[in-house]
Design a protein around this motif. Structure first.
Motif, PDB file in Angstrom:
ATOM      1  N   LEU A   1      11.817 -33.196  -1.042  1.00  0.00           N
ATOM      2  CA  LEU A   1      13.019 -33.807  -1.623  1.00  0.00           C
ATOM      3  C   LEU A   1      13.911 -32.514  -2.121  1.00  0.00           C
ATOM      4  CD1 LEU A   1      14.738 -35.913  -2.873  1.00  0.00           C
ATOM      5  CD2 LEU A   1      13.250 -36.066  -4.930  1.00  0.00           C
ATOM      6  N   MET A   2      13.085 -31.501  -2.679  1.00  0.00           N
ATOM      7  CA  MET A   2      13.783 -30.443  -3.227  1.00  0.00           C
ATOM      8  C   MET A   2      14.481 -29.667  -2.050  1.00  0.00           C
ATOM      9  SD  MET A   2      10.952 -28.941  -5.734  1.00  0.00           S
ATOM     10  CE  MET A   2      11.964 -27.514  -6.517  1.00  0.00           C
ATOM     11  N   MET A   3      14.121 -29.617  -0.847  1.00  0.00           N
ATOM     12  CA  MET A   3      14.527 -28.810   0.203  1.00  0.00           C
ATOM     13  C   MET A   3      15.666 -29.534   0.795  1.00  0.00           C
ATOM     14  SD  MET A   3      11.468 -26.694   2.155  1.00  0.00           S
ATOM     15  CE  MET A   3      10.467 -28.127   2.477  1.00  0.00           C
ATOM     16  N   ALA A   4      15.508 -30.993   1.044  1.00  0.00           N
ATOM     17  CA  ALA A   4      16.649 -31.846   1.372  1.00  0.00           C
ATOM     18  C   ALA A   4      17.679 -31.855   0.393  1.00  0.00           C
ATOM     19  CB  ALA A   4      15.968 -33.153   1.514  1.00  0.00           C
ATOM     20  N   LYS A   5      17.610 -31.712  -0.691  1.00  0.00           N
ATOM     21  CA  LYS A   5      18.658 -31.636  -1.739  1.00  0.00           C
ATOM     22  C   LYS A   5      19.533 -30.291  -1.665  1.00  0.00           C
ATOM     23  CE  LYS A   5      17.719 -34.675  -5.433  1.00  0.00           C
ATOM     24  NZ  LYS A   5      18.408 -35.452  -6.260  1.00  0.00           N
ATOM     25  N   VAL A   6      18.737 -29.250  -1.400  1.00  0.00           N
ATOM     26  CA  VAL A   6      19.286 -27.769  -1.032  1.00  0.00           C
ATOM     27  C   VAL A   6      19.987 -28.028   0.068  1.00  0.00           C
ATOM     28  CG1 VAL A   6      19.197 -25.412  -1.041  1.00  0.00           C
ATOM     29  CG2 VAL A   6      17.846 -26.793  -2.616  1.00  0.00           C
ATOM     30  N   ASN A   7      19.344 -28.617   1.115  1.00  0.00           N
ATOM     31  CA  ASN A   7      20.185 -28.703   2.557  1.00  0.00           C
ATOM     32  C   ASN A   7      21.215 -29.429   2.354  1.00  0.00           C
ATOM     33  OD1 ASN A   7      18.394 -26.895   4.013  1.00  0.00           O
ATOM     34  ND2 ASN A   7      16.908 -28.347   4.096  1.00  0.00           N
ATOM     35  N   SER A   8      21.449 -30.379   1.391  1.00  0.00           N
ATOM     36  CA  SER A   8      22.386 -31.269   1.735  1.00  0.00           C
ATOM     37  C   SER A   8      23.790 -30.416   0.922  1.00  0.00           C
ATOM     38  CB  SER A   8      22.397 -32.371   0.528  1.00  0.00           C
ATOM     39  OG  SER A   8      22.148 -32.271  -0.765  1.00  0.00           O
TER      40      SER A   8
ATOM     41  N   THR B   1      13.963 -22.913   3.753  1.00  0.00           N
ATOM     42  CA  THR B   1      12.480 -22.983   3.761  1.00  0.00           C
ATOM     43  C   THR B   1      11.946 -21.584   3.428  1.00  0.00           C
ATOM     44  OG1 THR B   1      12.672 -24.663   5.549  1.00  0.00           O
ATOM     45  CG2 THR B   1      10.291 -23.622   5.393  1.00  0.00           C
ATOM     46  N   ARG B   2      12.445 -20.640   3.970  1.00  0.00           N
ATOM     47  CA  ARG B   2      11.897 -19.235   3.440  1.00  0.00           C
ATOM     48  C   ARG B   2      11.928 -18.898   2.093  1.00  0.00           C
ATOM     49  NH1 ARG B   2      10.875 -15.829   7.954  1.00  0.00           N
ATOM     50  NH2 ARG B   2      11.529 -17.105   9.912  1.00  0.00           N
ATOM     51  N   MET B   3      13.261 -19.402   1.546  1.00  0.00           N
ATOM     52  CA  MET B   3      13.351 -19.196   0.070  1.00  0.00           C
ATOM     53  C   MET B   3      12.356 -19.935  -0.716  1.00  0.00           C
ATOM     54  SD  MET B   3      16.110 -17.380  -1.007  1.00  0.00           S
ATOM     55  CE  MET B   3      16.816 -18.256  -2.380  1.00  0.00           C
ATOM     56  N   PHE B   4      11.921 -21.259  -0.572  1.00  0.00           N
ATOM     57  CA  PHE B   4      10.992 -21.950  -1.114  1.00  0.00           C
ATOM     58  C   PHE B   4       9.534 -21.337  -0.779  1.00  0.00           C
ATOM     59  CE2 PHE B   4      14.043 -25.093  -1.617  1.00  0.00           C
ATOM     60  CZ  PHE B   4      13.761 -25.809  -3.014  1.00  0.00           C
TER      61      PHE B   4
ATOM     62  N   VAL C   1      11.991 -31.463 -10.003  1.00  0.00           N
ATOM     63  CA  VAL C   1      10.731 -31.148 -10.895  1.00  0.00           C
ATOM     64  C   VAL C   1      10.844 -30.541 -12.318  1.00  0.00           C
ATOM     65  CG1 VAL C   1       9.260 -30.961  -8.905  1.00  0.00           C
ATOM     66  CG2 VAL C   1      10.210 -28.958  -9.980  1.00  0.00           C
ATOM     67  N   ILE C   2      10.062 -30.427 -13.130  1.00  0.00           N
ATOM     68  CA  ILE C   2      10.063 -29.880 -14.525  1.00  0.00           C
ATOM     69  C   ILE C   2       9.427 -28.370 -14.190  1.00  0.00           C
ATOM     70  CG2 ILE C   2      10.397 -31.580 -16.033  1.00  0.00           C
ATOM     71  CD1 ILE C   2       7.542 -31.733 -16.721  1.00  0.00           C
ATOM     72  N   PRO C   3       9.735 -27.489 -15.021  1.00  0.00           N
ATOM     73  CA  PRO C   3       8.739 -26.285 -14.899  1.00  0.00           C
ATOM     74  C   PRO C   3       7.119 -26.231 -14.603  1.00  0.00           C
ATOM     75  CG  PRO C   3      10.669 -25.748 -16.545  1.00  0.00           C
ATOM     76  CD  PRO C   3      10.574 -27.444 -16.103  1.00  0.00           C
TER      77      PRO C   3
END
Length: 345
Positions: free
Chosen positions: A34-41, A51-54, A224-226
């Motif tokens: 979900l996190m990567m999908a939101k960034v890709n949007s 992906t490499r960033m994550f 997410v939270i920290p």
């Protein structure tokens, strides 16, 4: 794209086939997707860079984004900071910035009639160091302690940074006017150096068509939270790495240190970062163990920026990435246990 598992890497032995017990809990996998999908949007057409960033951030590392102006480096960092949750701060580096502007220092409080410590922008979970190479080396060096020890020292007092702490820096090519090269000690503290690159024709047309309707990072909600992100980092760092793969990584790092074309090879910290990145790549793929492709796919991003070419090799047109490719191709990859006669390239 990181990572991919070959058919040979899925054999029993050192690199076992994936089973239900070898994958991560569905909740963690879904959160990461979900996190990567939101960034890709928001950051369209560069899913491999996302992906490499994550991968780097899951491994507990810092990332240096180096590319020409206007390709979306800052946009990418802002989007990642939004889905991460926690506190986000941005430092716009300029030629007149001082170390105290980064780490903080004592300022006079007129109401209290005394000096009080004012925290610098480093006191955050995600810090964007924008155009880091536009500030002089003295100010750049103010980041060394934060990147290495996750702490800052000001006026003789050492303070721990919030956890998690991630520094995401951007820089323009060093040929640009008004830029200063990062010192080797600082480059070695960046787990990965990534290039964004220009978008494809289709993605650039889509960006122009959407115009003002395009989703902005500030419209994203945290996923997410920290505390949850710290748990995901611990899970990624617990991914199993077979001893034979550790030896493979050490031998390639050692080859860079003895290469006649290099003035400076990969440090032990670089080897550690490479293994951690491979563990995170396996975690992103949903595996509890590292396969050779995880190391091969992360090698350039983790190692190349730490290698310093000799003048004569650079004058001959040899690039660090090309030399690293040769070394990786020359080193046999460990075969699965029980099949010592076979080596994969």
């Amino acid at each position: 794209m990181i990572p991919k598992q070959s058919a040979e890497a899925g054999q029993t032995g050192v690199f076992p086939a994936v089973s239900d017990q070898d994958s991560w809990p569905e909740a963690s996998s879904q959160l990461l997707k979900l996190m990567m999908a939101k960034v890709n949007s928001v950051f369209i057409g560069k899913s491999d860079v996302v992906t490499r960033m994550f991968v780097a951030l899951l491994a507990g590392g810092h990332v240096l984004l180096e590319d020409v102006p206007g390709v979306g480096k800052t946009l990418l960092v802002r989007a990642i900071a939004r889905v991460m949750g926690g506190e986000f701060r941005r430092i716009q580096f300029t030629s007149d910035m001082l170390p105290a502007d980064v780490v903080g220092g004592l300022v006079w409080d007129g109401k209290r009639g005394e000096l009080v410590f004012r925290q610098g922008p480093l006191m955050a979970n995600v810090v964007l160091a924008d155009e880091i190479n536009r500030t002089p080396p003295r100010t750049q060096s103010a980041l060394l302690e934060a990147m290495g020890e996750r702490s800052v020292t000001a006026d003789g007092e050492t303070m721990q940074l919030p956890q998690p702490f991630m520094l995401l820096a951007t820089q323009n090519p060093l040929s640009d006017d008004g830029t200063y090269p990062l010192p080797e000690a600082q480059l070695d503290r960046f787990m990965m150096r990534l290039s964004v690159g220009y978008p494809s024709v289709e993605d650039e047309i889509s960006m122009l068509e959407n115009g003002a309707q395009r989703l902005q990072p500030e419209q994203l909600r945290p996923v997410v939270i920290p505390e949850e992100w710290l748990r995901m980092q611990r899970d990624a760092q617990s991914v199993h790495v077979h001893t034979s793969l550790l030896g493979y990584a050490v031998r390639i790092a050692g080859a860079t240190r003895s290469a006649p074309e290099l003035l400076l090879g990969a440090s032990p910290r670089a080897t550690r970062d490479w293994v951690c990145a491979a563990q995170a790549a396996a975690y992103v793929a949903g595996r509890r163990f590292v396969v050779p492709d995880d190391l091969k796919e992360t090698a350039q991003s983790v190692l190349a920026h730490r290698l310093m070419m000799k003048d004569e090799a650079a004058a001959a047109g040899l690039q660090a990435t090309e030399l690293l490719d040769r070394m990786i191709a020359a080193e046999p990859i460990p075969a699965p246990a029980g099949d010592s006669s076979r080596r994969r390239r």
